[in-house]
Write an enzyme that holds these catalytic residues in place. Structure first.
Site, short mmCIF file in Angstrom:
data_model
loop_
_atom_site.label_atom_id
_atom_site.label_comp_id
_atom_site.label_asym_id
_atom_site.label_seq_id
_atom_site.Cartn_x
_atom_site.Cartn_y
_atom_site.Cartn_z
N LYS A 297 0.83 -1.20 0.00
CA LYS A 297 0.00 0.00 0.00
C LYS A 297 0.86 1.25 0.00
CE LYS A 297 -0.75 -0.90 4.95
NZ LYS A 297 -1.78 -1.16 5.98
N ARG B 30 -14.65 -4.29 10.66
CA ARG B 30 -15.08 -4.03 9.29
C ARG B 30 -14.73 -5.26 8.46
NH1 ARG B 30 -11.64 1.25 9.43
NH2 ARG B 30 -10.41 -0.30 10.55
N ASP C 265 -6.27 0.79 13.92
CA ASP C 265 -6.72 -0.32 13.09
C ASP C 265 -5.94 -1.56 13.48
OD1 ASP C 265 -8.43 1.37 11.81
OD2 ASP C 265 -7.30 1.48 9.94
N GLU D 53 -2.53 0.41 11.60
CA GLU D 53 -2.51 1.84 11.34
C GLU D 53 -2.92 2.61 12.60
OE1 GLU D 53 -4.59 3.28 7.92
OE2 GLU D 53 -3.90 1.63 6.63
N ASN E 138 -4.83 6.14 13.08
CA ASN E 138 -5.55 7.19 12.36
C ASN E 138 -5.74 8.41 13.25
OD1 ASN E 138 -6.73 5.81 9.68
ND2 ASN E 138 -6.70 4.31 11.34
#
Length: 315
Positions: free
Chosen positions: A161, A226, A274, A282, A284
């Site tokens: 990514k 999610r 995350d 991650e 955020n």
């Protein structure tokens, strides 16, 4: 005592209020009797060392057909007594960074800026997790296609990514020997010009990419998993993932305990971690979301927790 809440965000007319955490914050601020001020797009400026904002009085309604009203715009100087919610979405480009510099002037004049402008500049959301390597899966950040290719070969299955994406955009999964790996790396690094991140693929993604929210360093008791749908490996809601609320696991709490104190020390009052399986992926800090979903599923008030902290600091 009513506060002046100044919000810097993407255009309010285009948000989806059922999922928008900034909107949840605005509803809570209004419920508490605070005055809301909406910064018109591009409305931050600097005059003789003072950060100014072109703002309009804002009223919000939890109504998907008519969720906001704006009054007449005026120019104000941001200083003591103002709470600035910096909630613009990435990309963290030059314009975003310049806005954080302007908000630094407001902070030094006495405004409370959420989140801290210096922290917004320091914490790239992909790289910030690497400040806590004990929490992360094997990771490589490099411009060199050969090094990234060797990482994929070593681990057999990896996620690749860019460092400046959001919402699952431009995230690739590649296995050792993948015929597309060279072009993936060329695309992500633009031929070696840009850094890209490779992480070992975590099969636990099928159970969800968990969003753990921190309020002034302390975790909310529930996370939003999610879950990827269909043939999609990404769990991001923006990529079609389904959100499912869950209580935090012991490992989730351990990760929060590793990261939370540093976020609190750096003035990052609202942060989204995350995690996939047992690993942090991650941190955020720009505009973390999932308040509305968790509030709806568990009958909690996460924006209320944030405003409790804001009001204590302003007192």
């Amino acid at each position: 005592m009513p506060l002046d809440i100044v919000v810097v965000m993407d255009p309010i007319g285009s948000i989806k209020i059922a999922k928008d955490s900034t909107f949840a914050m605005l509803l809570e601020g209004q419920r508490r009797g605070h005055r809301l001020h909406y910064v018109l797009p591009g409305g931050l400026s600097l005059r003789e060392g003072h950060c100014e904002a072109r703002v309009a009085p804002l009223t919000v309604h939890d109504d998907p057909k008519a969720w906001f009203e704006l009054g007449n715009a005026s120019q104000i100087s941001l200083s003591r007594g103002h709470v600035v919610l910096m909630r613009k979405d990435p990309p963290v480009d030059a314009d975003y960074l310049h806005d954080t510099h302007l908000l630094g002037f407001a902070q030094r004049a006495g405004a409370l800026v959420v989140n801290d402008p210096q922290g917004l500049r320091d914490f790239n959301e992909k790289l910030a997790a690497q400040e806590f390597p004990q929490c992360c899966p094997p990771t490589l950040v490099s411009r060199e296609a050969a090094a990234l290719k060797a990482f994929v070969a070593e681990h057999g299955d990896a996620v690749l990514k860019p460092l400046d994406g959001m919402g699952g955009r431009s995230i690739f999964r590649a296995k050792a020997g993948d015929a597309n790996l060279n072009v993936i790396l060329e695309t992500l690094t633009e031929g070696g010009r840009h850094l890209a991140m490779a992480q070992r693929y975590l099969p636990e993604i099928v159970d969800g990419d968990k969003r753990i929210l921190l309020v002034d360093g302390e975790p909310v008791d529930y996370c939003l998993a999610r879950i990827p749908q269909g043939d999609e490996f990404r769990g991001n809601l923006a990529a079609g993932g389904r959100g499912e609320g869950r209580p935090l696991s012991e490992r989730d709490r351990w990760i929060a305990a590793q990261v939370g104190p540093e976020m609190k020390r750096r003035g990052m009052l609202f942060v989204g971690l995350d995690a996939i399986g047992d690993y942090l992926t991650e941190v955020n800090v720009t505009s973390p979301t999932c308040i509305r979903e968790l509030d709806a599923q568990f009958g909690i008030n996460i924006a209320g927790m944030l405003f409790d902290v804001i009001e204590r600091k302003m007192a």
